[in-house]
Design a protein around this motif. Structure first.
Motif, PDB file in Angstrom:
ATOM      1  N   ALA A   6      56.002  21.175  -5.434  1.00  0.00           N
ATOM      2  CA  ALA A   6      56.122  22.043  -4.249  1.00  0.00           C
ATOM      3  C   ALA A   6      55.390  21.273  -3.032  1.00  0.00           C
ATOM      4  O   ALA A   6      54.678  20.686  -3.216  1.00  0.00           O
ATOM      5  N   VAL A   7      55.810  21.765  -2.043  1.00  0.00           N
ATOM      6  CA  VAL A   7      55.522  21.325  -0.725  1.00  0.00           C
ATOM      7  C   VAL A   7      54.159  21.980  -0.381  1.00  0.00           C
ATOM      8  O   VAL A   7      54.602  23.233   0.101  1.00  0.00           O
ATOM      9  N   ALA A   8      53.197  21.667  -0.232  1.00  0.00           N
ATOM     10  CA  ALA A   8      51.940  22.620  -0.195  1.00  0.00           C
ATOM     11  C   ALA A   8      51.508  22.434   1.392  1.00  0.00           C
ATOM     12  O   ALA A   8      51.622  21.307   2.036  1.00  0.00           O
ATOM     13  N   GLY A   9      51.006  23.534   1.742  1.00  0.00           N
ATOM     14  CA  GLY A   9      50.305  23.765   3.006  1.00  0.00           C
ATOM     15  C   GLY A   9      48.935  23.269   3.246  1.00  0.00           C
ATOM     16  O   GLY A   9      48.455  22.810   2.114  1.00  0.00           O
ATOM     17  N   ALA A  10      48.127  23.929   4.088  1.00  0.00           N
ATOM     18  CA  ALA A  10      46.857  23.917   4.011  1.00  0.00           C
ATOM     19  C   ALA A  10      45.944  24.632   2.730  1.00  0.00           C
ATOM     20  O   ALA A  10      46.453  25.403   2.362  1.00  0.00           O
ATOM     21  N   ARG A  11      45.076  23.798   2.471  1.00  0.00           N
ATOM     22  CA  ARG A  11      44.274  24.275   1.447  1.00  0.00           C
ATOM     23  C   ARG A  11      43.238  25.216   1.942  1.00  0.00           C
ATOM     24  O   ARG A  11      42.238  24.694   2.872  1.00  0.00           O
ATOM     25  N   THR A  12      42.974  26.472   1.685  1.00  0.00           N
ATOM     26  CA  THR A  12      41.906  27.292   2.025  1.00  0.00           C
ATOM     27  C   THR A  12      41.141  27.609   0.943  1.00  0.00           C
ATOM     28  O   THR A  12      41.289  27.403  -0.089  1.00  0.00           O
ATOM     29  N   SER A  13      39.784  28.286   1.156  1.00  0.00           N
ATOM     30  CA  SER A  13      39.024  28.994   0.229  1.00  0.00           C
ATOM     31  C   SER A  13      38.382  30.335   0.418  1.00  0.00           C
ATOM     32  O   SER A  13      38.680  30.814   1.444  1.00  0.00           O
ATOM     33  N   VAL A  14      38.413  31.012  -0.780  1.00  0.00           N
ATOM     34  CA  VAL A  14      38.221  32.509  -0.701  1.00  0.00           C
ATOM     35  C   VAL A  14      36.810  32.412  -1.800  1.00  0.00           C
ATOM     36  O   VAL A  14      36.853  31.733  -2.814  1.00  0.00           O
ATOM     37  N   ASP A  15      35.793  33.343  -1.219  1.00  0.00           N
ATOM     38  CA  ASP A  15      34.614  33.550  -2.060  1.00  0.00           C
ATOM     39  C   ASP A  15      35.098  34.856  -3.043  1.00  0.00           C
ATOM     40  O   ASP A  15      35.458  35.873  -2.695  1.00  0.00           O
ATOM     41  N   SER A  16      34.940  34.560  -4.520  1.00  0.00           N
ATOM     42  CA  SER A  16      35.013  35.669  -5.360  1.00  0.00           C
ATOM     43  C   SER A  16      34.041  36.412  -5.340  1.00  0.00           C
ATOM     44  O   SER A  16      32.657  36.277  -5.017  1.00  0.00           O
ATOM     45  N   PRO A  17      33.953  37.698  -5.985  1.00  0.00           N
ATOM     46  CA  PRO A  17      32.888  38.485  -5.987  1.00  0.00           C
ATOM     47  C   PRO A  17      31.631  38.182  -6.597  1.00  0.00           C
ATOM     48  O   PRO A  17      30.468  38.306  -6.371  1.00  0.00           O
ATOM     49  N   ASP A  18      31.820  37.100  -7.747  1.00  0.00           N
ATOM     50  CA  ASP A  18      30.710  36.544  -8.311  1.00  0.00           C
ATOM     51  C   ASP A  18      30.053  35.053  -7.900  1.00  0.00           C
ATOM     52  O   ASP A  18      29.433  34.443  -8.361  1.00  0.00           O
ATOM     53  N   GLY A  19      30.536  34.937  -6.674  1.00  0.00           N
ATOM     54  CA  GLY A  19      30.025  33.563  -5.977  1.00  0.00           C
ATOM     55  C   GLY A  19      30.761  32.413  -6.250  1.00  0.00           C
ATOM     56  O   GLY A  19      30.572  31.508  -5.529  1.00  0.00           O
ATOM     57  N   ALA A  20      32.104  32.556  -7.026  1.00  0.00           N
ATOM     58  CA  ALA A  20      32.987  31.263  -7.215  1.00  0.00           C
ATOM     59  C   ALA A  20      33.674  31.063  -5.826  1.00  0.00           C
ATOM     60  O   ALA A  20      34.093  31.901  -4.915  1.00  0.00           O
ATOM     61  N   ARG A  21      33.799  29.814  -5.350  1.00  0.00           N
ATOM     62  CA  ARG A  21      34.626  29.215  -4.194  1.00  0.00           C
ATOM     63  C   ARG A  21      35.950  29.106  -4.714  1.00  0.00           C
ATOM     64  O   ARG A  21      36.305  28.104  -5.460  1.00  0.00           O
ATOM     65  N   LEU A  92      38.481  37.941 -13.471  1.00  0.00           N
ATOM     66  CA  LEU A  92      39.696  37.215 -12.905  1.00  0.00           C
ATOM     67  C   LEU A  92      40.402  38.227 -12.028  1.00  0.00           C
ATOM     68  O   LEU A  92      41.180  37.957 -10.939  1.00  0.00           O
ATOM     69  N   GLY A  93      40.482  39.726 -12.438  1.00  0.00           N
ATOM     70  CA  GLY A  93      41.240  40.563 -11.712  1.00  0.00           C
ATOM     71  C   GLY A  93      40.564  40.928 -10.333  1.00  0.00           C
ATOM     72  O   GLY A  93      41.150  40.798  -9.256  1.00  0.00           O
ATOM     73  N   ALA A  94      39.390  40.668 -10.448  1.00  0.00           N
ATOM     74  CA  ALA A  94      38.443  41.014  -9.233  1.00  0.00           C
ATOM     75  C   ALA A  94      38.677  39.790  -8.267  1.00  0.00           C
ATOM     76  O   ALA A  94      38.753  39.816  -7.005  1.00  0.00           O
ATOM     77  N   THR A  95      38.872  38.396  -8.717  1.00  0.00           N
ATOM     78  CA  THR A  95      38.903  37.418  -7.862  1.00  0.00           C
ATOM     79  C   THR A  95      40.433  37.426  -7.348  1.00  0.00           C
ATOM     80  O   THR A  95      40.632  37.255  -6.134  1.00  0.00           O
ATOM     81  N   LEU A  96      41.484  37.732  -8.105  1.00  0.00           N
ATOM     82  CA  LEU A  96      42.657  37.883  -7.583  1.00  0.00           C
ATOM     83  C   LEU A  96      42.923  39.105  -6.351  1.00  0.00           C
ATOM     84  O   LEU A  96      43.568  38.569  -5.201  1.00  0.00           O
ATOM     85  N   ARG A  97      42.102  40.196  -6.713  1.00  0.00           N
ATOM     86  CA  ARG A  97      42.025  40.891  -5.532  1.00  0.00           C
ATOM     87  C   ARG A  97      41.507  40.581  -4.047  1.00  0.00           C
ATOM     88  O   ARG A  97      42.007  40.786  -3.026  1.00  0.00           O
ATOM     89  N   GLU A  98      40.488  39.705  -4.320  1.00  0.00           N
ATOM     90  CA  GLU A  98      39.873  38.864  -3.191  1.00  0.00           C
ATOM     91  C   GLU A  98      40.757  37.875  -2.605  1.00  0.00           C
ATOM     92  O   GLU A  98      40.984  37.875  -1.394  1.00  0.00           O
TER      93      GLU A  98
END
Length: 297
Positions: A6-21, A92-98
């Protein structure tokens, strides 16, 4: 079969509820303007978001106005692990929600998950049922299971996972070869490039991540979270040669979601996104064209 990227755009980051980036990749609409539902993809255990790249490339070729968001699960790919190693599938469900809250805060969604990614989508039904009912137009559950009753461990599996759990966090996980990957994860006559790509992903996953999520998968039972999916279009796909999540598991998922549709793919193994790219894209297109979430009765 396809190994297109796939042609990818910019990579960003999101904080999960348990602190994973969480590393998120945005695949913007190739036309420059996105229309319709946004497709969000979750990948499986020991893989990365790249496992969905063939499907992303195929769908965006067909639909230039489609925006796609994919991401690396906690501890996988470019994502870090959270604070607590006693992880569960509901995490994992909580991470997807974020991920959804930060990257697609409004508008219709189509969700697709492969293997542990399918479990992630089902877990979202437990942690955010109103979100599923209110914003999700359709769901594709690919090579996955909600429950695996009577699963027998492979000889030595427990010992290997206990060892991996004790290794330093920087240690690589399951050693593998393309030949072993093809025998375990693919069906009939796999594409060598797809096998090599899968082998690279699995061999790079860190030891503690392999072991921690293996333990979480051992507690798999997401049947209580499937109710929200009965109100929207759901498709379930399983390869007939899948050794990890067999056809029986896919059929049980479909049977537990009223109104869902099941497809068994002859000769296909676990890596459906590579082995049956066009078919997966076909089924996701059905979801993209489904009734908008806000118009459902």
């Amino acid at each position: 079969m396809s190994t297109a990227r796939a042609v990818a755009g910019a990579r960003t980051s999101v904080d999960s509820p348990d602190g994973a980036r969480i590393a998120v990749t945005d695949h913007p609409a190739r036309s420059g303007t996105a229309h319709g539902a946004t497709l969000v993809l979750a990948h499986g255990w020991c893989l990365t978001h790249e496992a969905w790249d063939p499907v992303v490339a195929e769908l965006q070729r067909r639909r230039p106005h489609l925006r796609v968001v994919s991401y690396d699960q906690p501890g996988h790919g470019h994502s870090t692990s959270g604070r607590d190693r006693s992880v569960t599938l509901l995490d994992l469900g909580a991470t997807l929600r974020e991920v959804l809250a930060e990257t697609v805060p409004d508008g219709d969604l189509v969700l697709a998950g492969h293997s542990m990614g399918g479990m992630t989508v089902m877990a979202l039904g437990r942690v955010a049922p109103d979100l599923v009912r209110g914003r999700v137009r359709g769901v594709a559950l690919v090579g996955t299971a909600a429950h695996l009753p009577g699963r027998r461990s492979i000889r030595g599996e427990g010992l290997v996972m206990a060892l991996l759990r004790r290794l330093p966090a920087s240690s690589r996980g399951l050693p593998t070869t393309p030949r072993l990957t093809a025998a375990t994860l693919f069906g009939v006559d796999p594409d060598p490039e797809a096998v090599r790509a899968t082998s690279r992903m699995t061999s790079r996953t860190r030891a503690n991540v392999v072991a921690d999520w293996h333990r979480a998968l051992g507690q798999l039972d997401l049947r209580a979270g499937l109710t929200p999916f009965a109100s929207l279009r759901t498709v379930v796909l399983t390869g007939t040669r899948d050794r990890l999540t067999p056809v029986s598991a896919g059929r049980r998922v479909a049977a537990a979601i009223p109104g869902s549709t099941f497809w068994g793919l002859p000769g296909v193994g676990h890596m459906i996104t590579y082995e049956a790219t066009a078919t997966v894209a076909d089924k996701i297109e059905l979801l993209l064209d489904a009734e908008p979430a806000g118009e459902r009765a």
